[in-house]
Structure formats: C-alpha cells, structure tokens
Design an enzyme around this catalytic site. Structure first.
Site, PDB file in Angstrom:
ATOM      1  N   HIS A 269       0.276  -1.168   2.123  1.00 54.22           N
ATOM      2  CA  HIS A 269      -0.962  -1.630   1.173  1.00 54.22           C
ATOM      3  C   HIS A 269      -1.708  -2.848   1.736  1.00 54.22           C
ATOM      4  O   HIS A 269      -1.250  -3.537   2.695  1.00 54.22           O
ATOM      5  CB  HIS A 269      -0.469  -1.882  -0.120  1.00 54.22           C
ATOM      6  CG  HIS A 269       0.222  -3.136  -0.556  1.00 54.22           C
ATOM      7  ND1 HIS A 269       1.688  -2.995  -0.017  1.00 54.22           N
ATOM      8  CD2 HIS A 269       0.139  -4.427  -0.928  1.00 54.22           C
ATOM      9  CE1 HIS A 269       2.207  -4.303  -0.441  1.00 54.22           C
ATOM     10  NE2 HIS A 269       1.075  -5.097  -1.117  1.00 54.22           N
TER      11      HIS A 269
ATOM     12  N   HIS B 164      -4.463  -6.159   0.754  1.00 52.19           N
ATOM     13  CA  HIS B 164      -4.880  -7.193  -0.170  1.00 52.19           C
ATOM     14  C   HIS B 164      -6.037  -7.782   0.590  1.00 52.19           C
ATOM     15  O   HIS B 164      -5.895  -8.243   1.625  1.00 52.19           O
ATOM     16  CB  HIS B 164      -3.947  -8.389  -0.248  1.00 52.19           C
ATOM     17  CG  HIS B 164      -2.725  -8.136  -1.144  1.00 52.19           C
ATOM     18  ND1 HIS B 164      -2.387  -8.892  -2.022  1.00 52.19           N
ATOM     19  CD2 HIS B 164      -1.716  -7.061  -0.682  1.00 52.19           C
ATOM     20  CE1 HIS B 164      -1.196  -8.509  -2.663  1.00 52.19           C
ATOM     21  NE2 HIS B 164      -0.697  -7.305  -1.780  1.00 52.19           N
TER      22      HIS B 164
ATOM     23  N   TYR C 159       1.816  -3.206  -9.576  1.00 53.56           N
ATOM     24  CA  TYR C 159       0.934  -2.227  -9.124  1.00 53.56           C
ATOM     25  C   TYR C 159       1.168  -1.343  -7.779  1.00 53.56           C
ATOM     26  O   TYR C 159       1.178  -0.111  -7.992  1.00 53.56           O
ATOM     27  CB  TYR C 159      -0.574  -2.656  -8.835  1.00 53.56           C
ATOM     28  CG  TYR C 159      -1.525  -1.611  -8.404  1.00 53.56           C
ATOM     29  CD1 TYR C 159      -2.198  -0.793  -9.075  1.00 53.56           C
ATOM     30  CD2 TYR C 159      -1.667  -1.606  -6.962  1.00 53.56           C
ATOM     31  CE1 TYR C 159      -3.123   0.156  -8.669  1.00 53.56           C
ATOM     32  CE2 TYR C 159      -2.572  -0.783  -6.307  1.00 53.56           C
ATOM     33  CZ  TYR C 159      -3.458   0.067  -7.300  1.00 53.56           C
ATOM     34  OH  TYR C 159      -4.155   1.037  -6.666  1.00 53.56           O
TER      35      TYR C 159
END
Length: 147
Positions: free
Chosen positions: A77, A79, A139
């Site tokens: 993921h 950020h 999440y």
C-alpha cells in the site's frame, strides 16, 4: 461635483501563514492524507518498482499543481500526504494518481500484468493532520487478499 474613485486592492499584501497557498484571490490550506492498496494486497511495491512509483507520484503531483509533503510506500500500500488547491476534489486526486501510476508501472514491470488491475478500487482520505497509524492499519487489513 465629481467624485474621484481610487482603487486600492484589499489584498495587495497578503500574508500567507506557513503551508497556505494563495492563487487568484483564494487563500487555502487543504492537506490530504491518502492511502490506497495494491490489488489483492500483493507485496509488489519493493525495490525498483517502489522507486519508480515514487518518481511517478512526484511527476503526477507536479502536473496537478500539488505539493507532496509526505510519501511512504509499503509492499502492499501507499501513504501520501499532499497540499492541494480547491480545484481538485480528493477523489479526483486519488483517481489521477492511480491512473497515471498503474499504466506506467504495468508497462515497465511486466510481472504486474498478472494482477487483474494494479490498484484496489477504494482509498482512504483524511484531512486530519495527525491521522492515527492504527486507523490506517485497520483500513489496510480490511482489504481481502483475494479480491
């Protein structure tokens, strides 16, 4: 008796607090923390792929007139913290980042074509300057590795 009108701009000497952007009479501070996940949470954002992703995000940010103030990639993921202008909604910003990076990464790294798509369809956005790492972790963990 004729009157004389002298025009003095009200904001000729705008004092911008740190982080604020001033453009065409608009003073704004829109800071978004964006998080999105690789499809099926595959750990593909490593090595050269992660470095290239960072370059592509910087390039896309410049094209959208955004300032990246924080960027961290994890194997599954991303950020990203950006300072934005009012012209772009957070959904537009994420869509443009995902579209620009997915096409380039999949063409440069053929192994990524094994995924049905580069990115999961969802994202997380917060305008809170201090977004809790715990919230981000929840999440990311909520995304099924099979989807």
């Amino acid at each position: 008796m004729a009157s004389t009108f002298v025009h003095t701009p009200r904001y000729s000497t705008i004092v911008r607090p740190p982080g604020y952007r001033y453009e065409d009479g608009r003073l704004s501070l829109l800071r978004y923390h964006l998080v999105w996940v690789v499809r099926r949470r595959r750990p593909v954002l490593v090595g050269l792929t992660a470095e290239r992703l960072k370059e592509l995000l910087q390039q896309s940010a410049a094209e959208m007139d955004l300032e990246i103030v924080g960027l961290t990639t994890y194997p599954d993921h991303v950020h990203l913290q950006v300072l934005a202008t009012p012209e772009l909604a957070p959904s537009q910003i994420v869509y443009r980042f995902k579209a620009a990076t997915a096409a380039a990464l999949r063409s440069e790294f053929p192994d990524l074509k094994k995924l049905p798509s580069m990115w999961n369809g969802s994202y997380m956005v917060s305008s809170d300057k201090e977004l809790a790492q715990e919230d981000i972790d929840k999440y990311v963990q909520a995304h099924n590795k099979r989807a």
